[in-house]
Motif scaffolding. Sequence first.
Motif, mmCIF file in Angstrom:
data_model
loop_
_atom_site.group_PDB
_atom_site.id
_atom_site.type_symbol
_atom_site.label_atom_id
_atom_site.label_comp_id
_atom_site.label_asym_id
_atom_site.label_seq_id
_atom_site.Cartn_x
_atom_site.Cartn_y
_atom_site.Cartn_z
ATOM 1 N N UNK A 161 -10.086 7.053 -21.162
ATOM 2 C CA UNK A 161 -9.965 5.734 -20.549
ATOM 3 C C UNK A 161 -8.590 5.571 -19.915
ATOM 4 N N UNK A 162 -7.571 5.916 -20.681
ATOM 5 C CA UNK A 162 -6.196 5.802 -20.205
ATOM 6 C C UNK A 162 -5.992 6.648 -18.955
ATOM 7 N N UNK A 163 -6.548 7.846 -18.976
ATOM 8 C CA UNK A 163 -6.379 8.771 -17.860
ATOM 9 C C UNK A 163 -7.096 8.274 -16.618
ATOM 10 N N UNK A 164 -8.300 7.778 -16.819
ATOM 11 C CA UNK A 164 -9.075 7.242 -15.704
ATOM 12 C C UNK A 164 -8.317 6.082 -15.056
ATOM 13 N N UNK A 165 -7.801 5.196 -15.885
ATOM 14 C CA UNK A 165 -7.058 4.062 -15.353
ATOM 15 C C UNK A 165 -5.803 4.519 -14.614
ATOM 16 N N UNK A 166 -5.046 5.413 -15.219
ATOM 17 C CA UNK A 166 -3.776 5.831 -14.618
ATOM 18 C C UNK A 166 -3.976 6.581 -13.310
ATOM 19 N N UNK A 167 -5.006 7.400 -13.253
ATOM 20 C CA UNK A 167 -5.326 8.086 -11.995
ATOM 21 C C UNK A 167 -5.583 7.063 -10.895
ATOM 22 N N UNK A 168 -6.356 6.034 -11.223
ATOM 23 C CA UNK A 168 -6.679 4.996 -10.248
ATOM 24 C C UNK A 168 -5.412 4.241 -9.862
ATOM 25 N N UNK A 169 -4.613 3.916 -10.862
ATOM 26 C CA UNK A 169 -3.376 3.174 -10.605
ATOM 27 C C UNK A 169 -2.424 3.957 -9.703
ATOM 28 N N UNK A 170 -2.241 5.230 -10.010
ATOM 29 C CA UNK A 170 -1.310 6.027 -9.217
ATOM 30 C C UNK A 170 -1.793 6.183 -7.786
ATOM 31 N N UNK A 171 -3.098 6.295 -7.651
ATOM 32 C CA UNK A 171 -3.685 6.373 -6.313
ATOM 33 C C UNK A 171 -3.406 5.079 -5.542
ATOM 34 N N UNK A 172 -3.636 3.959 -6.197
ATOM 35 C CA UNK A 172 -3.369 2.638 -5.602
ATOM 36 C C UNK A 172 -1.906 2.506 -5.189
ATOM 37 N N UNK B 205 3.562 -3.589 -7.746
ATOM 38 C CA UNK B 205 3.102 -3.048 -9.030
ATOM 39 C C UNK B 205 1.979 -3.864 -9.667
ATOM 40 N N UNK B 206 2.168 -5.174 -9.686
ATOM 41 C CA UNK B 206 1.204 -5.997 -10.411
ATOM 42 C C UNK B 206 -0.130 -6.050 -9.674
ATOM 43 N N UNK B 207 -0.100 -6.069 -8.332
ATOM 44 C CA UNK B 207 -1.347 -6.055 -7.570
ATOM 45 C C UNK B 207 -2.071 -4.715 -7.719
ATOM 46 N N UNK B 208 -1.301 -3.637 -7.708
ATOM 47 C CA UNK B 208 -1.885 -2.309 -7.906
ATOM 48 C C UNK B 208 -2.524 -2.225 -9.288
ATOM 49 N N UNK B 209 -1.846 -2.814 -10.270
ATOM 50 C CA UNK B 209 -2.365 -2.821 -11.639
ATOM 51 C C UNK B 209 -3.687 -3.577 -11.723
ATOM 52 N N UNK B 210 -3.722 -4.776 -11.145
ATOM 53 C CA UNK B 210 -4.934 -5.593 -11.192
ATOM 54 C C UNK B 210 -6.098 -4.893 -10.505
ATOM 55 N N UNK B 211 -5.807 -4.307 -9.337
ATOM 56 C CA UNK B 211 -6.843 -3.648 -8.566
ATOM 57 C C UNK B 211 -7.347 -2.392 -9.280
ATOM 58 N N UNK B 212 -6.419 -1.618 -9.809
ATOM 59 C CA UNK B 212 -6.788 -0.405 -10.525
ATOM 60 C C UNK B 212 -7.583 -0.759 -11.775
ATOM 61 N N UNK B 213 -7.186 -1.827 -12.437
ATOM 62 C CA UNK B 213 -7.898 -2.225 -13.655
ATOM 63 C C UNK B 213 -9.336 -2.629 -13.340
#
Length: 114
Positions: free
Chosen positions: A8-19, A27-35
């Motif tokens: 789960x953590x990896x899936x989220x972080x991959x998405x976040x880093x891509x964003x 940062x916060x918008x990327x976090x919300x979108x990735x989440x």
Amino acid sequence: MTWQPNIHASLFLNTYEYMAKTSALDDIDALMKAYRLYAEQISTCGLEPLLTITRAWRLVKFVDANMLAMTRCSKCGGHFVTEPYENARHFECGLCTPPARAGKGAVAGGILLH
Ligand SMILES: [Zn+2]
């Protein structure tokens, strides 16, 4: 396929880093979108998101502080959350080699579960 907290953590972080890399989002918008994308992907698999937005944020901060890192799996080539000292060349993820022993990925798991 096992869906441990680390996945789960990896899936989220991959998405976040891509964003964070491909958009001008802060940062916060990327976090919300990735989440949101993470939660969608998880529910597509018929699973409950283990990660909360608070934990997702903490995860990002841990990576920023170099307490956790993304390491490439030597078998499947996916990127997974690990402790930074993990020997990257021999790393195998929890999907390729489900952990028989506790310890690997315990930090990431701990963030998610406590
Ligand atoms: Zn793998």
